[in-house]
Design a protein around this motif. Structure first.
Motif, PDB file in Angstrom:
ATOM      1  N   ALA A 194       4.175   5.129   7.105  1.00  0.00           N
ATOM      2  CA  ALA A 194       4.357   6.846   7.439  1.00  0.00           C
ATOM      3  C   ALA A 194       3.640   6.797   8.799  1.00  0.00           C
ATOM      4  CB  ALA A 194       4.088   7.628   6.510  1.00  0.00           C
ATOM      5  N   GLY A 195       3.820   7.718   9.791  1.00  0.00           N
ATOM      6  CA  GLY A 195       3.182   8.033  10.685  1.00  0.00           C
ATOM      7  C   GLY A 195       1.734   8.232  10.599  1.00  0.00           C
ATOM      8  N   SER A 196       0.946   8.015  11.407  1.00  0.00           N
ATOM      9  CA  SER A 196      -0.432   8.205  11.635  1.00  0.00           C
ATOM     10  C   SER A 196      -1.143   7.592  10.770  1.00  0.00           C
ATOM     11  CB  SER A 196      -0.774  10.023  11.695  1.00  0.00           C
ATOM     12  OG  SER A 196      -0.202  10.657  12.693  1.00  0.00           O
ATOM     13  N   ALA A 197      -0.590   6.524  10.277  1.00  0.00           N
ATOM     14  CA  ALA A 197      -1.475   5.802   8.863  1.00  0.00           C
ATOM     15  C   ALA A 197      -2.832   5.296   9.511  1.00  0.00           C
ATOM     16  CB  ALA A 197      -0.658   4.749   8.659  1.00  0.00           C
ATOM     17  N   PHE A 198      -3.116   4.898  10.736  1.00  0.00           N
ATOM     18  CA  PHE A 198      -4.529   4.360  11.368  1.00  0.00           C
ATOM     19  C   PHE A 198      -4.871   5.166  12.399  1.00  0.00           C
ATOM     20  CE2 PHE A 198      -2.258   0.926   8.961  1.00  0.00           C
ATOM     21  CZ  PHE A 198      -2.961   0.662   8.094  1.00  0.00           C
ATOM     22  N   SER A 199      -4.292   6.379  12.629  1.00  0.00           N
ATOM     23  CA  SER A 199      -4.809   7.270  13.563  1.00  0.00           C
ATOM     24  C   SER A 199      -6.338   7.483  13.637  1.00  0.00           C
ATOM     25  CB  SER A 199      -4.336   8.558  13.771  1.00  0.00           C
ATOM     26  OG  SER A 199      -2.965   8.590  14.038  1.00  0.00           O
ATOM     27  N   TYR A 200      -6.976   7.329  14.882  1.00  0.00           N
ATOM     28  CA  TYR A 200      -8.491   7.681  15.241  1.00  0.00           C
ATOM     29  C   TYR A 200      -9.198   6.416  14.358  1.00  0.00           C
ATOM     30  CZ  TYR A 200      -7.786  12.251  16.784  1.00  0.00           C
ATOM     31  OH  TYR A 200      -7.485  13.367  17.731  1.00  0.00           O
ATOM     32  N   GLY A 201      -8.732   5.150  13.959  1.00  0.00           N
ATOM     33  CA  GLY A 201      -9.361   4.113  13.438  1.00  0.00           C
ATOM     34  C   GLY A 201     -10.338   3.575  14.599  1.00  0.00           C
ATOM     35  N   HIS A 202     -11.299   2.977  14.040  1.00  0.00           N
ATOM     36  CA  HIS A 202     -12.151   2.157  14.889  1.00  0.00           C
ATOM     37  C   HIS A 202     -12.049   0.607  15.029  1.00  0.00           C
ATOM     38  CE1 HIS A 202     -15.694   5.593  14.949  1.00  0.00           C
ATOM     39  NE2 HIS A 202     -14.411   6.083  14.698  1.00  0.00           N
ATOM     40  N   PHE A 203     -10.852   0.290  14.711  1.00  0.00           N
ATOM     41  CA  PHE A 203     -10.646  -1.233  14.750  1.00  0.00           C
ATOM     42  C   PHE A 203     -10.711  -1.606  16.100  1.00  0.00           C
ATOM     43  CE2 PHE A 203      -7.720   1.025  11.676  1.00  0.00           C
ATOM     44  CZ  PHE A 203      -8.412   0.644  10.560  1.00  0.00           C
ATOM     45  N   SER A 204     -11.382  -3.071  16.076  1.00  0.00           N
ATOM     46  CA  SER A 204     -11.418  -3.663  17.641  1.00  0.00           C
ATOM     47  C   SER A 204     -10.165  -4.348  17.747  1.00  0.00           C
ATOM     48  CB  SER A 204     -12.608  -4.558  17.657  1.00  0.00           C
ATOM     49  OG  SER A 204     -12.563  -5.663  16.699  1.00  0.00           O
ATOM     50  N   THR A 205      -9.663  -5.127  16.639  1.00  0.00           N
ATOM     51  CA  THR A 205      -8.412  -6.133  16.942  1.00  0.00           C
ATOM     52  C   THR A 205      -7.459  -5.461  15.504  1.00  0.00           C
ATOM     53  OG1 THR A 205      -9.149  -8.005  15.880  1.00  0.00           O
ATOM     54  CG2 THR A 205      -9.310  -7.764  18.372  1.00  0.00           C
ATOM     55  N   VAL A 206      -5.984  -5.456  15.998  1.00  0.00           N
ATOM     56  CA  VAL A 206      -5.187  -5.144  14.717  1.00  0.00           C
ATOM     57  C   VAL A 206      -3.973  -6.264  15.171  1.00  0.00           C
ATOM     58  CG1 VAL A 206      -3.420  -3.570  13.954  1.00  0.00           C
ATOM     59  CG2 VAL A 206      -5.748  -2.610  14.659  1.00  0.00           C
ATOM     60  N   THR A 207      -3.626  -6.806  13.842  1.00  0.00           N
ATOM     61  CA  THR A 207      -2.409  -7.555  13.607  1.00  0.00           C
ATOM     62  C   THR A 207      -1.484  -7.058  12.670  1.00  0.00           C
ATOM     63  OG1 THR A 207      -3.873  -9.638  14.083  1.00  0.00           O
ATOM     64  CG2 THR A 207      -1.722  -9.838  13.217  1.00  0.00           C
ATOM     65  N   ILE A 208      -0.184  -6.777  13.146  1.00  0.00           N
ATOM     66  CA  ILE A 208       0.898  -6.126  12.321  1.00  0.00           C
ATOM     67  C   ILE A 208       1.690  -7.217  11.759  1.00  0.00           C
ATOM     68  CG2 ILE A 208       2.613  -4.620  12.534  1.00  0.00           C
ATOM     69  CD1 ILE A 208       1.434  -3.422  15.061  1.00  0.00           C
ATOM     70  N   PRO A 209       2.144  -7.260  10.509  1.00  0.00           N
ATOM     71  CA  PRO A 209       2.877  -8.472   9.831  1.00  0.00           C
ATOM     72  C   PRO A 209       4.248  -8.337  10.224  1.00  0.00           C
ATOM     73  CG  PRO A 209       2.512  -6.571   8.221  1.00  0.00           C
ATOM     74  CD  PRO A 209       1.932  -6.109   9.502  1.00  0.00           C
ATOM     75  N   GLU A 210       5.018  -9.408   9.928  1.00  0.00           N
ATOM     76  CA  GLU A 210       6.412  -9.467  10.305  1.00  0.00           C
ATOM     77  C   GLU A 210       7.240  -8.675   9.323  1.00  0.00           C
ATOM     78  OE1 GLU A 210       7.949 -11.547  12.214  1.00  0.00           O
ATOM     79  OE2 GLU A 210       6.688 -12.891  13.054  1.00  0.00           O
ATOM     80  N   THR A 211       6.592  -8.125   8.435  1.00  0.00           N
ATOM     81  CA  THR A 211       7.326  -7.326   7.562  1.00  0.00           C
ATOM     82  C   THR A 211       7.710  -5.820   8.306  1.00  0.00           C
ATOM     83  OG1 THR A 211       5.301  -6.664   6.552  1.00  0.00           O
ATOM     84  CG2 THR A 211       6.694  -8.196   5.414  1.00  0.00           C
ATOM     85  N   ILE A 212       7.097  -5.428   9.304  1.00  0.00           N
ATOM     86  CA  ILE A 212       7.110  -4.239   9.890  1.00  0.00           C
ATOM     87  C   ILE A 212       8.234  -4.361  11.052  1.00  0.00           C
ATOM     88  CG2 ILE A 212       6.150  -2.477  11.129  1.00  0.00           C
ATOM     89  CD1 ILE A 212       5.366  -2.785   8.020  1.00  0.00           C
ATOM     90  N   HIS A 213       9.299  -3.262  11.081  1.00  0.00           N
ATOM     91  CA  HIS A 213      10.177  -3.382  12.129  1.00  0.00           C
ATOM     92  C   HIS A 213       9.898  -2.298  13.013  1.00  0.00           C
ATOM     93  CE1 HIS A 213      12.483  -6.352  10.045  1.00  0.00           C
ATOM     94  NE2 HIS A 213      12.350  -5.907   8.687  1.00  0.00           N
ATOM     95  N   THR A 214       9.331  -1.254  12.806  1.00  0.00           N
ATOM     96  CA  THR A 214       9.096  -0.216  13.697  1.00  0.00           C
ATOM     97  C   THR A 214       7.821   0.439  13.331  1.00  0.00           C
ATOM     98  OG1 THR A 214      11.571   0.730  13.291  1.00  0.00           O
ATOM     99  CG2 THR A 214       9.845   2.499  13.927  1.00  0.00           C
ATOM    100  N   ILE A 215       7.054   0.644  14.677  1.00  0.00           N
ATOM    101  CA  ILE A 215       5.801   1.093  14.720  1.00  0.00           C
ATOM    102  C   ILE A 215       5.965   2.629  14.502  1.00  0.00           C
ATOM    103  CG2 ILE A 215       3.490   1.120  15.643  1.00  0.00           C
ATOM    104  CD1 ILE A 215       4.001  -1.717  16.716  1.00  0.00           C
TER     105      ILE A 215
END
Length: 599
Positions: free
Chosen positions: A345-366
Motif C-alpha cells: 500500500a501507499g507510503s509503506a516506507f515513507s520517511y525511511g532512512h535507508f541508504s539503498t533499496v532493492t525492490i523484488p520482481e513480484t512488484i508491478h506497481t510502485i
C-alpha cells in the motif's frame, strides 16, 4: 446557603444580532456576567458571552480576567434565577487564572473556557455534560471527574497541563482526543470503562504508564499516538476490537514491549507484536518486535515511527504491507524487499532512512508515496516487473543519485506537477537502463527529464558465474563470481564483483575478495590493488593482429590477438578473441561482453 445578589443592569434582547444575552449582572468576584434564559418557568439561566461581531468574541468589550467566582443564583427584580449551564464560548480566550463553578451547574458547553490560562478549577459533582473543547488550551493541572459525568466532548481537556487525572468508575463515551496533548505521566483507566476513544491520550509525550481495566473491550485508532515515553503495553484479554485504520500506538518511539494478559479469540501477542488471529495481520509492533513466521500481512501503520533502528526480518509468509507499515524506519543500511511480498500500500516506507533499496520482481506497481521523503536514500533498484511508477513514489528523495531500472520498456511515470513520481529527485541522478533501451528512456515522459541515462551491462545485479581452474600442480580450483552491486569511483560507474575461491563450492569458501570494474568504449578497466589505480583488463574492440598491454599486479604483459570467433550462450551469440602472451599467463579465449573464459 445559596448566594444571592442584586442585578446591576437588566437588558432585554435587542432587535438584530448585536446582543447575545438577556441580562447582565455582577459576580461576587466583581466580574460582569452575561446571562441567557434557558427556561423561564423554572427560572434557569446560563452564562454566555456578551457580543459577537466580525468573528470575534467580546468584541469591543473587556474580557474577564483573574480569579472568577460564579454564583449559584442571581436575583432579578422579584425573581431568583439559578445558573445551571456555562454556555458556548462564555469565557473563550479570557485571561482567567482560576474559576469557582457553582454546584448548580450541570452542563459546560463547547469552548466555554477555551484558551483561559487558569491553573485550577474544581468541577462540581452535579456536572453531567462537558462539551467539545470546553477546557482546551487551559493550564489545568489536576482533574477529578465525578460519577455524575455522562458525556465528554471531543478534545474537552486537550492541550492542557494535566498531570493528575481521576476518572469515574463507570462507562461513559469519551470524545475524540479528550485528554490529548497533556502532561500526564500515569493513566489509570477505571473498571467499568469499555472503550478508549479515538486519540483519547494522543500526543502525551510524558506518558509512561497506562493501566487498563479488565472491562475494556475496544481501543480506537491512534488512542495513544506519539506517546514517546510509553515503554510497555499490557493489554487485558478482554480487548476484542482495535478499531480504525491507524495503529493505536503509532509513533510511540520508546515502546519496547507489547503483551496481552491471557488470550482471546480475536488477538494475541507474540514477539512484541499485536496480531489479529483471523487474518494473521500485525496490528501494532514496537522497536523490539520480531515478526513471527506465519504472519501474512503487516497492517496499516503497524511499525510507523515506532523507533525501529533496523528493519525486522520479513518472513516468507508475509505477502501484504499496509499503508505506512514501516513509515519512518530509522534503518540507515541497505534494504531488500522479500520476493514473497506482492501487495504494498501507499507510503509503506515513507520517511525511511535507508541508504539503498532493492525492490523484488513480484512488484508491478510502485504505489503512492512508497518511498516519499526518504532523504537518505542514495540508490534504488527497480526490477523488470515494474511497469508503473505511482504518484509521488519518490517525492523528496533529494539524495537519490543512482536508479537502476531493469525493464526495457520504461515504466509509466506520473508527471503531474503536484504528484510527479520523482518530484524533488535531483535530475542529475544517473538512470541505469537495460542495453538497447537507451533511446526509449530518453524519450519516455518523466524519464526524459534526467540528464544522465546510461545503459547497463548485459547482466543484472545478482548474476553469478562459476569457473573450473586447473592449477599448475594439476589440482582443480572452483571459482565463484557474483555481480553484487554498483558504485561510483572517480565519476566512473563501477561494478562490484565478489570472488570466492574454493575446492568444492561457494559454501566452503577459502578466499573472498572484491573486484571493481567498469567499461568505457568497449574497454574494461579493473582496480589494480598493487598499483592502486584502474588499468585496462580487456579490449573487446580489438582485431586480429592487435596487441594490448595489460597489467597484472605490477607486471606488464603484451597480449596479442591471434584469432576471433563466436560462441553461443543462453541463446545469444558472442564474439570471441583468442589471445596469447609471452609468459602464457593470460593466454586463452576472451568472450566479448563477458570476460576471460577461465578467469
Amino acid at each position: 446557603m445559596k448566594k444571592h445578589f442584586l442585578i446591576l443592569v437588566m437588558m432585554v434582547l435587542a432587535i438584530g444580532n448585536a446582543q447575545a444575552y438577556n441580562y447582565m449582572v455582577m459576580s461576587p468576584s466583581h466580574h460582569v456576567l452575561y446571562l441567557n434564559v434557558l427556561d423561564a418557568e423554572s427560572h434557569t439561566v446560563g452564562v454566555t458571552y456578551p457580543y459577537y461581531a466580525s468573528g470575534s468574541y467580546y468584541y469591543n468589550q473587556i474580557k474577564p480576567e483573574g480569579d472568577l467566582v460564579i454564583p449559584e443564583t442571581v436575583t432579578i427584580g422579584s425573581n431568583t434565577w439559578t445558573i445551571t449551564e456555562i454556555l458556548s464560548h462564555a469565557f473563550y480566550d479570557c485571561q482567567l487564572t482560576s474559576v469557582v463553578i457553582p454546584n448548580t451547574v450541570t452542563a459546560i458547553r463547547d469552548n466555554a473556557f477555551y484558551g483561559c490560562p487558569m491553573t485550577s478549577m474544581v468541577l462540581p459533582n452535579g456536572v453531567t455534560t462537558i462539551e467539545a473543547q470546553a477546557f482546551s488550551y487551559t493550564r489545568l493541572q489536576q482533574l477529578t471527574l465525578s460519577e455524575s459525568i455522562n458525556t465528554m466532548g471531543d478534545r474537552a481537556f486537550s492541550c492542557t497541563k494535566l498531570t493528575d487525572l481521576t476518572l469515574p468508575e463507570k462507562d461513559i463515551p469519551y470524545g475524540i482526543g479528550c485528554f490529548s496533548n497533556t502532561d500526564l505521566v500515569t493513566v489509570v483507566l477505571p473498571e467499568g470503562l469499555t472503550v478508549v476513544s479515538k486519540e483519547m491520550f494522543a500526543n502525551c509525550p510524558s506518558l509512561e504508564q497506562v493501566v487498563f481495566p479488565s472491562t475494556l473491550t475496544t481501543i480506537k485508532d491512534e488512542a495513544f499516538r506519539y506517546c514517546g515515553s510509553l515503554q510497555e503495553i499490557n493489554l487485558p484479554s478482554s480487548v476484542t476490537s482495535i478499531q480504525g485504520n491507524w495503529n493505536p500506538f503509532r509513533g510511540d518511539a520508546g515502546l519496547e514491549s507489547i503483551q496481552m494478559e491471557g488470550s482471546n479469540e480475536v488477538y494475541y501477542c507474540e514477539n512484541n507484536c499485536l496480531i489479529e488471529r483471523a487474518t494473521n495481520t500485525i496490528i501494532a509492533g514496537c522497536k523490539n518486535s520480531v515478526i513471527p513466521d506465519g504472519v501474512v500481512a503487516i497492517g496499516a501503520h503497524a511499525f510507523a515511527q515506532c523507533g525501529l533502528t533496523h528493519m525486522p526480518e520479513i518472513p516468507a509468509s508475509v505477502t501484504t504491507l499496509g499503508e505506512s507499515a514501516f513509515y519512518g524506519c530509522l534503518d540507515s543500511g541497505s534494504f531488500t524487499l522479500p520476493e514473497t511480498v506482492t501487495n504494498i500500500a501507499g507510503s509503506a516506507f515513507s520517511y525511511g532512512h535507508f541508504s539503498t533499496v532493492t525492490i523484488p520482481e513480484t512488484i508491478h506497481t510502485i504505489p503512492y508515496r512508497m518511498f516519499a521523503f526518504c532523504q537518505w536514500m542514495g540508490e534504488v533498484t527497480i526490477p523488470a516487473s515494474v511497469t508503473d511508477m505511482g504518484e509521488s513514489s519518490f517525492l523528496w528523495c533529494t539524495k537519490l543519485k543512482k536508479i537502476y531500472v531493469y525493464n526495457p520498456v520504461p515504466p509509466t511515470v506520473n508527471t503531474s506537477m503536484i504528484y510527479h513520481s520523482f518530484d524533488r529527485v535531483p535530475r542529475s541522478a544517473t538512470i541505469y537502463v537495460p542495453q538497447g533501451s537507451l533511446a526509449a528512456y530518453q524519450e519516455a515522459p518523466g524519464w526524459n527529464e534526467f540528464a544522465n541515462i546510461v545503459e547497463m551491462g548485459l547482466f543484472p545485479i545478482g548474476t553469478e558465474w562459476y569457473y573450473e581452474i586447473e592449477n599448475a600442480d594439476g589440482s582443480i580450483t572452483y571459482q565463484h563470481l557474483e555481480y553484487a552491486a554498483d558504485t561510483t569511483i572517480n565519476d566512473d560507474p563501477v561494478h562490484i564483483l565478489v570472488r570466492i575461491n574454493t575446492l568444492y563450492d561457494k559454501e566452503f569458501s577459502t578466499e573472498k575478495s572484491y573486484e571493481y570494474i567498469f567499461e568505457s568504449d568497449n574497454k574494461v578497466y579493473w582496480w589494480n590493488k598493487d598499483l592502486e589505480e584502474f588499468t585496462m583488463l580487456y579490449d573487446f574492440a580489438a582485431e586480429v593482429g592487435d596487441e594490448c598491454e595489460i597489467k597484472v599486479g605490477t607486471a606488464s604483459l603484451l597480449m596479442h590477438v591471434d584469432a576471433e570467433g563466436t560462441v553461443d550462450y543462453n541463446g545469444q551469440t558472442y564474439r570471441t578473441l583468442t589471445v596469447s602472451d609471452p609468459d602464457n599467463l593470460f593466454s586463452g579465449i576472451i568472450i566479448c561482453g563477458i570476460g576471460h573464459e577461465t578467469s
